[in-house]
Structures are given as C-alpha cells and as structure tokens.
Design a protein around this motif. Structure first.
Motif, PDB file in Angstrom:
ATOM      1  N   GLU A  34      39.681 -79.919  -2.641  1.00 22.41           N
ATOM      2  CA  GLU A  34      40.350 -81.101  -2.139  1.00 22.41           C
ATOM      3  C   GLU A  34      41.237 -80.429  -1.038  1.00 22.41           C
TER       4      GLU A  34
ATOM      5  N   THR B  60      41.345 -80.821   3.087  1.00 21.54           N
ATOM      6  CA  THR B  60      42.668 -81.603   3.505  1.00 21.54           C
ATOM      7  C   THR B  60      43.055 -80.580   4.685  1.00 21.54           C
TER       8      THR B  60
ATOM      9  N   PHE C 230      42.328 -87.624 -10.921  1.00 21.42           N
ATOM     10  CA  PHE C 230      41.893 -87.841  -9.411  1.00 21.42           C
ATOM     11  C   PHE C 230      43.031 -88.130  -8.902  1.00 21.42           C
ATOM     12  N   ASP C 231      43.774 -88.990  -9.167  1.00 21.89           N
ATOM     13  CA  ASP C 231      45.000 -89.236  -8.249  1.00 21.89           C
ATOM     14  C   ASP C 231      45.949 -88.343  -8.201  1.00 21.89           C
TER      15      ASP C 231
ATOM     16  N   GLN D 269      44.860 -84.973  -8.081  1.00 26.67           N
ATOM     17  CA  GLN D 269      44.359 -84.103  -7.352  1.00 26.67           C
ATOM     18  C   GLN D 269      44.585 -84.480  -5.831  1.00 26.67           C
ATOM     19  N   ASP D 270      44.480 -85.731  -5.440  1.00 23.51           N
ATOM     20  CA  ASP D 270      44.832 -86.189  -4.034  1.00 23.51           C
ATOM     21  C   ASP D 270      46.179 -86.003  -3.735  1.00 23.51           C
ATOM     22  N   LYS D 271      47.190 -86.219  -4.738  1.00 23.54           N
ATOM     23  CA  LYS D 271      48.470 -85.871  -4.305  1.00 23.54           C
ATOM     24  C   LYS D 271      48.874 -84.631  -4.032  1.00 23.54           C
TER      25      LYS D 271
ATOM     26  N   ALA E  32      46.836 -82.134  -3.107  1.00 18.28           N
ATOM     27  CA  ALA E  32      46.119 -81.729  -1.595  1.00 18.28           C
ATOM     28  C   ALA E  32      47.142 -82.303  -0.579  1.00 18.28           C
ATOM     29  N   ALA E  33      47.595 -83.585  -0.659  1.00 16.44           N
ATOM     30  CA  ALA E  33      48.414 -83.995   0.431  1.00 16.44           C
ATOM     31  C   ALA E  33      49.728 -83.459   0.681  1.00 16.44           C
TER      32      ALA E  33
ATOM     33  N   ASN F 276      48.311 -86.850   7.100  1.00 14.58           N
ATOM     34  CA  ASN F 276      49.607 -86.160   6.729  1.00 14.58           C
ATOM     35  C   ASN F 276      50.363 -85.973   8.090  1.00 14.58           C
TER      36      ASN F 276
END
Length: 471
Positions: free
Chosen positions: A224, A228, A305-306, A308-310, A312-313, A455
């Motif tokens: 991820e 990104t 999953f959340d 993981q996204d957090k 990466a961002a 971002n």
C-alpha cells in the motif's frame, strides 16, 4: 498461540519486465498500459489452463505457483515465444521483453500468499535469465529430463546475490542461447537506471510478532505504501519486485542504495501485542545511512485494513516534504556547471515559496535555466508560469504586460507537458488563477492532481481557492 503455517513443495515462477524503470522514465502511462495489456491477455487468460496461479503482483512483475514442473516451464516458454513473435514496441525504442526464473521450492502458505527462501530464490534466479528467456535451477532441470523438448544451456554453479551457496543454473531462450552469451548474461551487472528525480525504495517490513498472519499484513502495508508513493511524481519509486528480494535479510541500507541505485529507503516493522498492532516506519538516506524521518502508528487488530490505509497516507504525506528538503540541500551543494534541470528546479523552490518580491526573480532565473536544458520539462514550466503569475498578482512587476505574456506562454507549454505530475498540475492551476485565466480549467487541473495524489496539500489549497473564485 498462532496456528503453524502449512508448507508445500511447488514450482515457483518469477517474471519481471526487462528495463521497466527505464521504460517508465520515457513514458510511464504508455508503459503501464502495455504491461497491463500483456498481463490481461497473455498471462491471466492462459495461466490457469496450465494449473498456474498468480499469488503476488508487483507492478513490473509477478510470482506464480504451478501444480506441475513441466507445466510451469512450458507455460513460460509459450509466453516468451508469443512475446518474441509479437515484438511489442516500448517507449524509447525496442521491444517488450520479460525475464523468467523457475525454481522448485518448499514454501510456507499463509492465506493466498506464499513465503520462504524458495520464493526469494526464484527472484534471484530470474535476474540471471536472458531477456526474453528463462533460467531454472538444477533440481528443475533434472526433473525435466525427457519430459520436455526445450533445450537448456548449463551456466554451471552460479553465485546469486544474498544467497550463501552457489546454485547451478540452466537457461533457455526461444531463439536459442549459446554457452558463451549465456555466461555473459550471467556475469553482466544489471544496469541501474539513471533518474533525474530522487529515487526511493520501500523495503519489506520486519514482522516482530513472529506470526505468519502478521507477516502477511506487513507485506500488505508495504504494498500500500509503495502504491501510494508511486502516485507522487516528485520522486521515482523502485518497483516492489526489486524490493521483495531483500525480504527476510538483514542488509545495510547503504548496500541497498548501491545495488538499486536509490537515494532513499523506507524501512519499517509490524509488532502485535494482544489485540493491538504497532507499525513503525522510517525514512533513511542511503548514501549516509542517516535517518531523516520516522513515525509510529498504533491500532486495533480488528481495524487492520483502515490501519493499513492510514499508515500509507501518513508516510506519503510526510516523506514528500522530507525528501524535498534534503534534495534542496543536495542541489545547493552542487557547483552551478554540474546542475541538471531537476537540480535547478530544486534550487528554485526555496525562492519560490518565500513569496517575497526580492526572492521571486531568483526562482524565475533558476526555472528558466532548467527549461533551457529541458524545454519540455512540465514541472519547470508550471512552476515558472506560477512565478510569473506572482509577479503580476502581487504587483511586483515593472512591466506587467510582459510578465503576463510570458506567464501565459508558459501556461500553454505546461498544459502540453505536465502529464500526470500532481505538483506540476497544481502549479499550472495556480498560475492560471493568478493570471486571471480559465478558472474552471484550473480547478480541473487541481482535481486531476488530487486524483493522482490524494495527500497533496497544495492541490487541496488551490482547489479551495478555485471553488471560492467560482462561487
């Protein structure tokens, strides 16, 4: 206590596009479309018929398992013959070629993914394949005896990078390969693509929990982050396939920098304690080994999953300005006659962001020199147009008409050359708004920048201005 992971003995195929980094430097969008088309039509449609299954894709490559040794090499041979016949043209000239490595490996099974030294070995073997052909190990060759008509050439015992023992390799190519040129292929160093942009690799994260399911999550976090960062055109991100070869190995980032030709490396770890997970990430300069930035993110196992996204961002939003600061200092330390167009853009940024009457002309001078070196450099054109826009909008110009005319000329140039660079698109939007141009079109450019890099804080700010102007 975590359940013990299953093991199985399977043929593993590693595929990698030859010269992928160079191709994306020439034309990233065209390269991505071509590779995706090959995957859809020549891989996904055929691999299942031979009992194969892709278990990991990495942008420029993939890893697949097969139920049969014979089926694995026959499928690879059919794929390479098809590509050889089609001679698909690639950006910058030449034709698309793929390297393939096939090994028989004892692997760990974790969900739909496979792990273990055998998977890493397949990547190492693939690196020594002739372009457009395949390399296999001694075990594979002995098993194939009499079961295929493919003619392999013996490379003999071969040293593989980060593998403690020599491995006997055999190679095949649809047009044939001699002992001499096969040995030459194995001995030649892999060329490191030169990139004017800074380059970064996201290394496999360490799994400090010792549980197979957390190893799977650690890989997912890396995937991820890589995806990104790849959307940020301010730097060049090394493909996941190249980074994967370092999985499970303790290596010095300075060695990684030399082997992959990268300036920066992202390292990290995943640790689970009970129902909590901690992900630690750091950015390192490979030349010196110095840590530039680090962070840690905690979360619940139920929200992986959340989380993981957090991560990466957060990594993407922090790394971009961190790398830019170092790149500006790097450019400042260079002698003027040695600076490339990219260096000149980096030198311009502090003057540009100062937003001061005395500083802005220096930014214009550096950006103009960059455009003299590379007339179609979209980022330089967009930033220079914005600088001229500031001259007009802030009443810094002694000749407003001349500044406006030059800004509009650069807007026209940038419109044709910015491509999919979020920063260049945002600079273009800023210039259009400051020079009183087509605000709806400027808003569209800002929205395109955010679609590429959600971002990008400057794009969000410029989009806000645009919507205020539109009412």
């Amino acid at each position: 206590m975590a359940a013990q992971a299953d093991r199985k003995l399977v043929p593993i195929v590693s595929l990698d596009v030859v010269g992928y980094s160079r191709l994306t430097e020439h034309n990233e969008r065209q390269t991505l479309r071509l590779v995706q088309r090959v995957y859809d039509r020549l891989v996904a449609r055929t691999i299942g018929r031979q009992g194969g299954k892709v278990f990991k894709t990495m942008g420029d490559g993939l890893l697949a398992e097969f139920q049969s040794v014979v089926a694995a090499v026959e499928w690879v041979a059919a794929l390479q013959r098809e590509l050889s016949e089609r001679r698909l043209k690639v950006p910058g000239g030449g034709h698309l070629q793929i390297r393939a490595g096939v090994v028989l490996a004892d692997v760990l099974v974790a969900g739909d993914d496979l792990y273990g030294s055998g998977v890493n070995l397949s990547v190492r073997v693939q690196v020594l394949s002739p372009p457009g052909g395949m390399a296999i190990t001694k075990w594979m060759y002995q098993y194939l005896d009499g079961r295929t008509d493919l003619q392999f050439v013996d490379l003999g015992p071969t040293e593989l990078k980060n593998v403690s023992r020599t491995v006997r390799l055999y190679v095949w190519h649809p047009e044939g390969v001699t002992q001499k040129n096969a040995a030459a292929t194995a001995s030649e160093p892999i060329p490191i693509p030169q990139s004017s942009r800074p380059s970064v690799v996201v290394l496999p994260f360490d799994n400090l929990s010792g549980e197979a399911d957390q190893a799977y999550f650690a890989d997912a976090v890396v995937e991820e982050i890589t995806a990104t960062l790849s959307r940020i055109k301010d730097f060049f991100v090394i493909a996941r396939n190249s980074a994967f070869a370092y999985k499970g190995r303790a290596v010095d980032v300075r060695q990684v920098g030399k082997e992959l030709g990268v300036r920066y490396a992202v390292e990290g770890s995943v640790r689970r304690v009970g129902e909590r997970v901690r992900i630690t990430t750091q950015l390192v300069e490979t030349d010196s080994g110095n840590h530039i930035w680090s962070t840690k993110v905690d979360g619940a196992v139920s929200d992986l999953f959340d989380l993981q996204d957090k991560v990466a961002a957060e990594v993407a939003s922090a790394i971009q300005p961190s790398i830019r600061r170092v790149e500006v200092e790097r450019a400042r330390s260079k002698r003027p006659e040695t600076m490339a167009a990219y260096d000149l853009v980096m030198r311009a940024l502090p003057h540009l962001w100062a937003h001061r009457m005395a500083e802005n002309p220096h930014a214009i001078a550096f950006l103009s020199r960059a455009l003299q070196l590379e007339p179609n450099y979209g980022l330089a054109a967009g930033l220079c147009a914005w600088a001229h826009g500031q001259q007009v909008a802030y009443n810094w110009a002694t000749d407003v008409a001349a500044e406006r005319a030059e800004g509009e000329r650069l807007i026209e140039l940038a419109t044709q050359t910015v491509g999919d660079d979020p920063t260049a698109l945002t600079a273009l939007a800023s210039a259009m708004m400051q020079l009183g141009g087509d605000v709806p079109q400027a808003v569209n450019f800002a929205e395109r920048a955010l679609a590429l890099d959600p971002n990008h804080s400057w794009a969000w700010m410029r989009l806000g201005y645009g919507r205020v102007y539109l009412g």
